[in-house]
Each structure stands twice: as C-alpha cells, then as structure tokens.
Design a protein around this motif. Structure first.
Motif, mmCIF file in Angstrom:
data_model
loop_
_atom_site.group_PDB
_atom_site.id
_atom_site.type_symbol
_atom_site.label_atom_id
_atom_site.label_comp_id
_atom_site.label_asym_id
_atom_site.label_seq_id
_atom_site.Cartn_x
_atom_site.Cartn_y
_atom_site.Cartn_z
ATOM 1 N N LEU A 98 -43.493 -27.823 15.036
ATOM 2 C CA LEU A 98 -43.917 -29.282 15.652
ATOM 3 C C LEU A 98 -45.427 -29.195 15.888
ATOM 4 O O LEU A 98 -45.951 -28.309 16.495
ATOM 5 C CB LEU A 98 -43.272 -29.306 17.096
ATOM 6 C CG LEU A 98 -43.518 -30.434 17.922
ATOM 7 C CD1 LEU A 98 -43.217 -31.885 17.222
ATOM 8 C CD2 LEU A 98 -42.917 -30.381 19.282
ATOM 9 N N TRP A 146 -43.152 -33.179 12.673
ATOM 10 C CA TRP A 146 -42.827 -31.857 12.284
ATOM 11 C C TRP A 146 -43.339 -31.397 10.936
ATOM 12 O O TRP A 146 -43.270 -32.377 9.914
ATOM 13 C CB TRP A 146 -41.283 -31.746 12.041
ATOM 14 C CG TRP A 146 -40.771 -31.909 13.896
ATOM 15 C CD1 TRP A 146 -40.517 -32.932 14.456
ATOM 16 C CD2 TRP A 146 -40.391 -30.499 14.607
ATOM 17 N NE1 TRP A 146 -40.035 -32.320 15.618
ATOM 18 C CE2 TRP A 146 -39.877 -31.085 15.491
ATOM 19 C CE3 TRP A 146 -40.312 -29.034 14.097
ATOM 20 C CZ2 TRP A 146 -39.313 -30.280 16.586
ATOM 21 C CZ3 TRP A 146 -39.935 -28.305 15.243
ATOM 22 C CH2 TRP A 146 -39.530 -28.628 16.344
ATOM 23 N N THR A 148 -48.042 -27.511 18.704
ATOM 24 C CA THR A 148 -47.335 -26.465 19.847
ATOM 25 C C THR A 148 -47.112 -25.399 18.914
ATOM 26 O O THR A 148 -47.205 -25.056 17.700
ATOM 27 C CB THR A 148 -45.832 -27.486 20.040
ATOM 28 O OG1 THR A 148 -45.008 -27.074 19.057
ATOM 29 C CG2 THR A 148 -46.115 -28.828 20.572
ATOM 30 N N VAL A 152 -34.506 -37.977 17.892
ATOM 31 C CA VAL A 152 -34.059 -36.848 18.392
ATOM 32 C C VAL A 152 -32.683 -37.151 19.075
ATOM 33 O O VAL A 152 -31.776 -36.226 18.912
ATOM 34 C CB VAL A 152 -34.958 -36.412 19.596
ATOM 35 C CG1 VAL A 152 -34.425 -35.230 20.340
ATOM 36 C CG2 VAL A 152 -36.396 -35.914 19.151
ATOM 37 N N PRO A 166 -35.230 -30.650 17.848
ATOM 38 C CA PRO A 166 -34.919 -30.850 19.497
ATOM 39 C C PRO A 166 -36.026 -31.740 20.136
ATOM 40 O O PRO A 166 -35.838 -31.940 21.185
ATOM 41 C CB PRO A 166 -34.969 -29.554 19.968
ATOM 42 C CG PRO A 166 -36.010 -28.652 18.809
ATOM 43 C CD PRO A 166 -35.516 -29.352 17.457
ATOM 44 N N ARG A 167 -37.296 -31.980 19.513
ATOM 45 C CA ARG A 167 -38.206 -32.706 20.188
ATOM 46 C C ARG A 167 -38.814 -33.905 19.209
ATOM 47 O O ARG A 167 -38.911 -33.707 18.152
ATOM 48 C CB ARG A 167 -39.429 -31.834 20.597
ATOM 49 C CG ARG A 167 -38.738 -30.938 21.801
ATOM 50 C CD ARG A 167 -39.790 -29.767 22.144
ATOM 51 N NE ARG A 167 -40.980 -30.052 22.657
ATOM 52 C CZ ARG A 167 -42.159 -29.467 22.876
ATOM 53 N NH1 ARG A 167 -41.855 -28.342 22.884
ATOM 54 N NH2 ARG A 167 -43.172 -30.033 23.174
#
Length: 125
Positions: A79, A107, A82, A50, A102-103
């Motif tokens: 993700l 993925w 989530t 990240v 971003p996290r």
C-alpha cells in the motif's frame, strides 16, 4: 521499484490483441497493462473496492503475454505510503482470480510467475 502515486492507468478500450483469447466480440473492458507489458489485469469488478456488500467481486483475469511453465502467480502488494503489505497466490499461474485487499488506496503490485516478473499499480476504493 519505488513509486509515488498510482502510476498504472486503467484503460477502457479493447484488451491488447494477445490478451483477447476467449473473448468474443468487443473485448473493451477496464484493464491495466504491466509496466513491462508482459501481463494484463482485465478487471471485471471495476472499480476495485475494499468492501462490496451487494456488488460484484474484485474479479481480475490475469493474462500473460507469453506462455509460461506451470506454476502459481504470486502477487506481492504494498500500500502506497505505508508499510502495509499483502501476498496473494493464483493457483496455476495467470488466470481468473478474486483479489481482495484490506485497505483503500493505491497498491503497488509485483507479479511473479514462472520465468516472468512485472509490476503495476491498482487502486482500491
């Protein structure tokens, strides 16, 4: 496709024979093969991260097994566990890219390019 866990293993041996164009000598490097076997992600910035304040970028060379008509590669990423989603575009279809997400986590990627779709998982630290 729904999955749990990060199901696409990162191989470290030679790239598939069809993905070695432009490589000289040993083509061994971290890479992930699409679930259908139609695309490979050759990961130059392994492990993917990240944040890379002083290190290499998250460079991925996308190589399609079959020649496709001109058009972008669209990466729809979700993700794991989530509702977080991201979309990235690689102009001109599979090729070199920087794919920052971003996290951290696993993925699930759906990769779409003219006349082709494949899926894979990539883990970001």
């Amino acid at each position: 496709m729904t999955r749990s866990g990060c199901g696409s293993p990162v191989a470290t041996g030679p790239l598939p024979e069809w993905a070695r164009t432009g490589f000289s000598g040993d083509s061994s490097m971290p890479h992930v093969l699409g679930d259908r076997g139609d695309i490979v992600a050759a990961i130059f910035g392994y492990p993917l991260a990240v944040s890379r304040p002083d290190g290499p970028s998250n460079k991925i060379l996308w190589v399609s097994k079959a020649t496709a008509p001109p058009g972008d590669l669209v990466i729809d990423a979700k993700l794991d566990g989530t509702a977080v989603t991201e979309t990235r575009h690689v102009s001109g279809g599979p090729g070199p890219s920087i794919v920052d997400l971003p996290r951290a986590g696993c993925w699930h990627l759906t990769l779409t390019w003219p006349e082709h779709t494949d899926t894979m998982d990539l883990t970001y630290q």
